[in-house]
Design a protein around this motif. Structure first.
Motif, mmCIF file in Angstrom:
data_model
loop_
_atom_site.group_PDB
_atom_site.id
_atom_site.type_symbol
_atom_site.label_atom_id
_atom_site.label_comp_id
_atom_site.label_asym_id
_atom_site.label_seq_id
_atom_site.Cartn_x
_atom_site.Cartn_y
_atom_site.Cartn_z
ATOM 1 N N HIS A 72 6.312 6.817 12.293
ATOM 2 C CA HIS A 72 5.343 7.769 12.817
ATOM 3 C C HIS A 72 5.908 9.114 13.252
ATOM 4 O O HIS A 72 6.894 8.863 14.099
ATOM 5 C CB HIS A 72 4.306 7.230 13.689
ATOM 6 N N LEU A 100 3.164 9.976 8.363
ATOM 7 C CA LEU A 100 4.148 8.831 8.002
ATOM 8 C C LEU A 100 5.350 9.272 7.244
ATOM 9 O O LEU A 100 5.152 10.086 6.095
ATOM 10 C CB LEU A 100 3.345 7.807 7.589
ATOM 11 N N PHE A 116 3.415 11.885 4.298
ATOM 12 C CA PHE A 116 1.710 12.251 4.203
ATOM 13 C C PHE A 116 1.263 11.998 5.558
ATOM 14 O O PHE A 116 1.926 11.320 6.578
ATOM 15 C CB PHE A 116 1.539 10.945 3.052
ATOM 16 N N LYS A 117 -0.022 12.244 5.610
ATOM 17 C CA LYS A 117 -0.698 12.310 6.736
ATOM 18 C C LYS A 117 -1.335 10.865 7.016
ATOM 19 O O LYS A 117 -1.755 10.273 6.242
ATOM 20 C CB LYS A 117 -2.021 13.422 6.654
ATOM 21 N N ASP A 118 -1.269 10.270 8.156
ATOM 22 C CA ASP A 118 -1.611 9.242 8.499
ATOM 23 C C ASP A 118 -3.367 9.188 8.307
ATOM 24 O O ASP A 118 -3.957 10.107 8.633
ATOM 25 C CB ASP A 118 -1.459 8.703 9.944
ATOM 26 N N ILE A 119 -3.853 8.091 7.820
ATOM 27 C CA ILE A 119 -5.389 8.055 7.437
ATOM 28 C C ILE A 119 -6.214 7.891 9.028
ATOM 29 O O ILE A 119 -7.350 8.334 8.950
ATOM 30 C CB ILE A 119 -5.568 6.982 6.698
ATOM 31 N N GLY A 120 -5.473 7.542 9.780
ATOM 32 C CA GLY A 120 -6.402 7.408 11.056
ATOM 33 C C GLY A 120 -5.537 7.876 12.173
ATOM 34 O O GLY A 120 -4.781 7.240 12.872
ATOM 35 N N ASN A 170 7.246 0.684 14.365
ATOM 36 C CA ASN A 170 7.005 -0.712 14.660
ATOM 37 C C ASN A 170 7.418 -1.578 13.846
ATOM 38 O O ASN A 170 7.459 -1.502 12.699
ATOM 39 C CB ASN A 170 5.232 -0.661 14.815
ATOM 40 N N ILE A 180 0.994 4.349 -2.703
ATOM 41 C CA ILE A 180 1.119 5.666 -2.339
ATOM 42 C C ILE A 180 2.109 6.648 -2.826
ATOM 43 O O ILE A 180 1.937 7.476 -3.339
ATOM 44 C CB ILE A 180 0.971 5.848 -0.871
ATOM 45 N N ILE A 199 0.729 -1.215 0.030
ATOM 46 C CA ILE A 199 0.110 -0.125 0.134
ATOM 47 C C ILE A 199 0.786 1.154 0.004
ATOM 48 O O ILE A 199 0.491 2.187 -0.703
ATOM 49 C CB ILE A 199 -1.178 0.060 1.136
ATOM 50 N N PHE A 200 1.819 1.241 0.849
ATOM 51 C CA PHE A 200 2.927 2.608 0.807
ATOM 52 C C PHE A 200 3.511 2.781 -0.556
ATOM 53 O O PHE A 200 3.835 3.686 -0.984
ATOM 54 C CB PHE A 200 3.727 2.441 1.829
ATOM 55 N N GLY A 258 3.002 -3.857 16.647
ATOM 56 C CA GLY A 258 1.731 -2.960 16.138
ATOM 57 C C GLY A 258 2.189 -2.639 14.756
ATOM 58 O O GLY A 258 1.328 -1.949 13.898
ATOM 59 N N GLN A 259 3.254 -3.389 13.883
ATOM 60 C CA GLN A 259 3.377 -3.219 12.689
ATOM 61 C C GLN A 259 2.281 -3.597 11.625
ATOM 62 O O GLN A 259 1.824 -4.929 11.948
ATOM 63 C CB GLN A 259 4.594 -3.614 12.013
ATOM 64 N N SER A 260 1.766 -2.954 10.931
ATOM 65 C CA SER A 260 0.445 -3.378 10.084
ATOM 66 C C SER A 260 0.732 -3.317 8.536
ATOM 67 O O SER A 260 0.050 -3.945 7.806
ATOM 68 C CB SER A 260 -0.902 -2.770 10.581
ATOM 69 N N VAL A 261 1.517 -2.412 8.409
ATOM 70 C CA VAL A 261 2.029 -2.102 7.016
ATOM 71 C C VAL A 261 3.604 -2.534 6.665
ATOM 72 O O VAL A 261 4.253 -1.812 7.511
ATOM 73 C CB VAL A 261 1.667 -0.574 6.426
ATOM 74 N N HIS A 285 8.345 2.329 7.945
ATOM 75 C CA HIS A 285 7.911 3.906 8.046
ATOM 76 C C HIS A 285 8.134 4.339 9.297
ATOM 77 O O HIS A 285 8.148 3.656 10.353
ATOM 78 C CB HIS A 285 6.396 3.864 7.767
HETATM 79 P P1 AMP Z 1 1.905 0.484 11.481
HETATM 80 O O1 AMP Z 1 0.705 -0.279 12.228
HETATM 81 O O2 AMP Z 1 2.971 1.025 12.397
HETATM 82 O O3 AMP Z 1 2.275 -0.386 10.398
HETATM 83 O O4 AMP Z 1 1.323 1.940 10.885
HETATM 84 C C1 AMP Z 1 0.667 1.860 9.788
HETATM 85 C C2 AMP Z 1 -0.154 3.122 9.626
HETATM 86 O O5 AMP Z 1 -0.525 3.380 8.218
HETATM 87 C C3 AMP Z 1 -1.304 3.283 10.320
HETATM 88 O O6 AMP Z 1 -1.201 4.302 11.374
HETATM 89 C C4 AMP Z 1 -2.480 3.374 9.419
HETATM 90 O O7 AMP Z 1 -3.452 4.440 10.030
HETATM 91 C C5 AMP Z 1 -1.831 4.084 8.247
HETATM 92 N N1 AMP Z 1 -2.548 3.733 6.973
HETATM 93 C C6 AMP Z 1 -2.771 2.678 6.240
HETATM 94 N N2 AMP Z 1 -3.435 2.834 5.245
HETATM 95 C C7 AMP Z 1 -3.268 4.237 5.056
HETATM 96 C C8 AMP Z 1 -3.330 5.084 3.687
HETATM 97 N N3 AMP Z 1 -3.922 4.507 2.799
HETATM 98 N N4 AMP Z 1 -3.112 6.440 4.082
HETATM 99 C C9 AMP Z 1 -2.369 6.877 5.004
HETATM 100 N N5 AMP Z 1 -2.145 6.183 6.159
HETATM 101 C C10 AMP Z 1 -2.255 4.724 5.906
#
Ligand code: AMP
Length: 114
Positions: free
Chosen positions: A102, A40, A28-32, A87, A9, A5-6, A93-96, A100
Protein backbone atom coordinates in the motif's frame (compact mmCIF):
# COMPACT_ATOMS: atom_id res chain seq x y z
CA UNK A 1 -3.57 -17.82 -10.17
CA UNK A 2 -7.05 -18.11 -11.66
CA UNK A 3 -9.11 -17.06 -8.61
CA UNK A 4 -6.81 -14.27 -7.41
CA UNK A 5 -8.41 -10.83 -7.69
CA UNK A 6 -5.08 -9.04 -8.20
CA UNK A 7 -4.04 -11.51 -10.92
CA UNK A 8 -7.34 -10.69 -12.64
CA UNK A 9 -6.63 -6.96 -12.28
CA UNK A 10 -3.13 -7.40 -13.72
CA UNK A 11 -4.59 -9.32 -16.68
CA UNK A 12 -7.29 -6.68 -17.22
CA UNK A 13 -10.12 -9.11 -16.45
CA UNK A 14 -11.22 -6.84 -13.58
CA UNK A 15 -11.10 -3.07 -14.21
CA UNK A 16 -8.70 -0.92 -12.21
CA UNK A 17 -7.44 2.66 -12.16
CA UNK A 18 -3.87 2.01 -13.30
CA UNK A 19 -1.16 4.47 -12.34
CA UNK A 20 1.95 2.51 -13.40
CA UNK A 21 2.86 -0.65 -15.24
CA UNK A 22 6.01 -2.34 -16.47
CA UNK A 23 6.97 -5.92 -17.32
CA UNK A 24 6.98 -7.06 -13.71
CA UNK A 25 4.91 -4.57 -11.72
CA UNK A 26 1.44 -3.08 -11.71
CA UNK A 27 0.16 -0.15 -9.61
CA UNK A 28 -3.45 0.98 -9.27
CA UNK A 29 -5.80 2.93 -7.00
CA UNK A 30 -7.17 1.11 -3.98
CA UNK A 31 -10.94 0.68 -4.26
CA UNK A 32 -11.40 1.64 -0.59
CA UNK A 33 -8.97 4.49 -0.06
CA UNK A 34 -7.74 5.08 3.49
CA UNK A 35 -6.00 8.35 2.59
CA UNK A 36 -6.30 10.99 -0.14
CA UNK A 37 -3.74 8.96 -2.10
CA UNK A 38 -3.99 5.20 -1.63
CA UNK A 39 -2.35 3.05 -4.28
CA UNK A 40 -1.48 -0.64 -4.44
CA UNK A 41 1.72 -1.84 -6.07
CA UNK A 42 1.91 -5.52 -6.92
CA UNK A 43 4.28 -7.89 -8.67
CA UNK A 44 2.53 -9.30 -11.75
CA UNK A 45 3.66 -12.78 -10.75
CA UNK A 46 1.40 -14.40 -8.17
CA UNK A 47 3.13 -14.56 -4.77
CA UNK A 48 0.54 -15.18 -2.01
CA UNK A 49 2.23 -13.57 1.03
CA UNK A 50 5.50 -12.09 2.22
CA UNK A 51 6.08 -15.49 3.86
CA UNK A 52 6.49 -16.95 0.38
CA UNK A 53 9.39 -14.73 -0.71
CA UNK A 54 12.70 -16.43 -1.39
CA UNK A 55 16.17 -15.09 -2.07
CA UNK A 56 15.51 -15.05 -5.80
CA UNK A 57 12.67 -12.55 -5.25
CA UNK A 58 15.10 -9.95 -3.90
CA UNK A 59 15.59 -8.03 -7.17
CA UNK A 60 11.84 -8.04 -7.88
CA UNK A 61 10.95 -6.72 -4.44
CA UNK A 62 13.74 -4.16 -4.67
CA UNK A 63 12.30 -2.92 -7.96
CA UNK A 64 8.87 -2.78 -6.35
CA UNK A 65 10.17 -0.47 -3.62
CA UNK A 66 12.02 1.72 -6.09
CA UNK A 67 8.83 1.95 -8.17
CA UNK A 68 6.90 2.91 -5.03
CA UNK A 69 9.37 5.69 -4.35
CA UNK A 70 9.10 6.97 -7.93
CA UNK A 71 5.31 6.79 -7.91
CA UNK A 72 5.23 8.66 -4.59
CA UNK A 73 7.33 11.40 -6.19
CA UNK A 74 5.07 11.52 -9.25
CA UNK A 75 2.01 11.73 -6.99
CA UNK A 76 3.53 14.74 -5.20
CA UNK A 77 4.03 12.89 -1.91
CA UNK A 78 7.81 13.12 -1.55
CA UNK A 79 7.99 16.45 0.22
CA UNK A 80 5.46 15.84 3.01
CA UNK A 81 6.06 12.12 3.19
CA UNK A 82 4.10 8.93 2.69
CA UNK A 83 3.61 5.51 4.19
CA UNK A 84 4.21 2.09 2.65
CA UNK A 85 2.38 -0.83 4.27
CA UNK A 86 2.55 -4.54 3.52
CA UNK A 87 0.27 -6.78 5.58
CA UNK A 88 1.19 -10.44 5.96
CA UNK A 89 -1.62 -12.86 6.89
CA UNK A 90 -5.00 -12.14 8.47
CA UNK A 91 -3.91 -10.91 11.90
CA UNK A 92 -1.86 -8.18 10.21
CA UNK A 93 -4.85 -7.25 8.05
CA UNK A 94 -4.07 -9.07 4.80
CA UNK A 95 -7.29 -9.66 2.89
CA UNK A 96 -5.97 -10.26 -0.64
CA UNK A 97 -3.45 -13.09 -0.89
CA UNK A 98 -1.24 -11.67 -3.62
CA UNK A 99 1.74 -9.69 -2.29
CA UNK A 100 1.13 -5.94 -2.45
CA UNK A 101 2.44 -2.72 -0.98
CA UNK A 102 0.00 0.00 0.00
CA UNK A 103 1.28 3.50 -0.82
CA UNK A 104 -0.59 6.02 1.32
CA UNK A 105 -0.23 9.77 1.41
CA UNK A 106 -1.93 13.13 1.57
CA UNK A 107 -2.63 13.15 5.30
CA UNK A 108 -0.78 12.67 8.59
CA UNK A 109 -0.43 9.11 9.93
CA UNK A 110 -0.25 7.94 13.52
CA UNK A 111 2.24 5.55 15.03
CA UNK A 112 1.89 2.85 16.21
CA UNK A 113 -0.62 1.72 13.55
CA UNK A 114 -3.85 0.13 14.74
P1 AMP B 1 -4.86 -6.01 2.35
O1 AMP B 1 -6.08 -5.92 3.24
O2 AMP B 1 -3.60 -5.48 2.94
O3 AMP B 1 -4.72 -7.40 1.78
O4 AMP B 1 -5.16 -5.04 1.13
C1 AMP B 1 -6.03 -5.36 0.10
C2 AMP B 1 -6.53 -4.08 -0.48
O5 AMP B 1 -7.09 -4.36 -1.75
C3 AMP B 1 -7.61 -3.36 0.33
O6 AMP B 1 -7.14 -2.08 0.73
C4 AMP B 1 -8.79 -3.29 -0.63
O7 AMP B 1 -9.50 -2.08 -0.53
C5 AMP B 1 -8.11 -3.44 -1.97
N1 AMP B 1 -8.94 -3.99 -3.03
C6 AMP B 1 -9.70 -5.11 -3.00
N2 AMP B 1 -10.30 -5.30 -4.19
C7 AMP B 1 -9.88 -4.28 -4.99
C8 AMP B 1 -10.16 -3.92 -6.35
N3 AMP B 1 -10.97 -4.64 -7.14
N4 AMP B 1 -9.56 -2.82 -6.85
C9 AMP B 1 -8.75 -2.07 -6.07
N5 AMP B 1 -8.45 -2.36 -4.80
C10 AMP B 1 -9.02 -3.46 -4.26
Amino acid sequence: MSDCIFCKIVKGDIPSARVYEDEELYAFKDIGPQAPTHLLIVPKRHIPTLNDLTGSDGPLMGRLLVAASRIAREQGLSEKGFRIVANCLESAGQSVFHVHFHLLGGRAFRWPPG
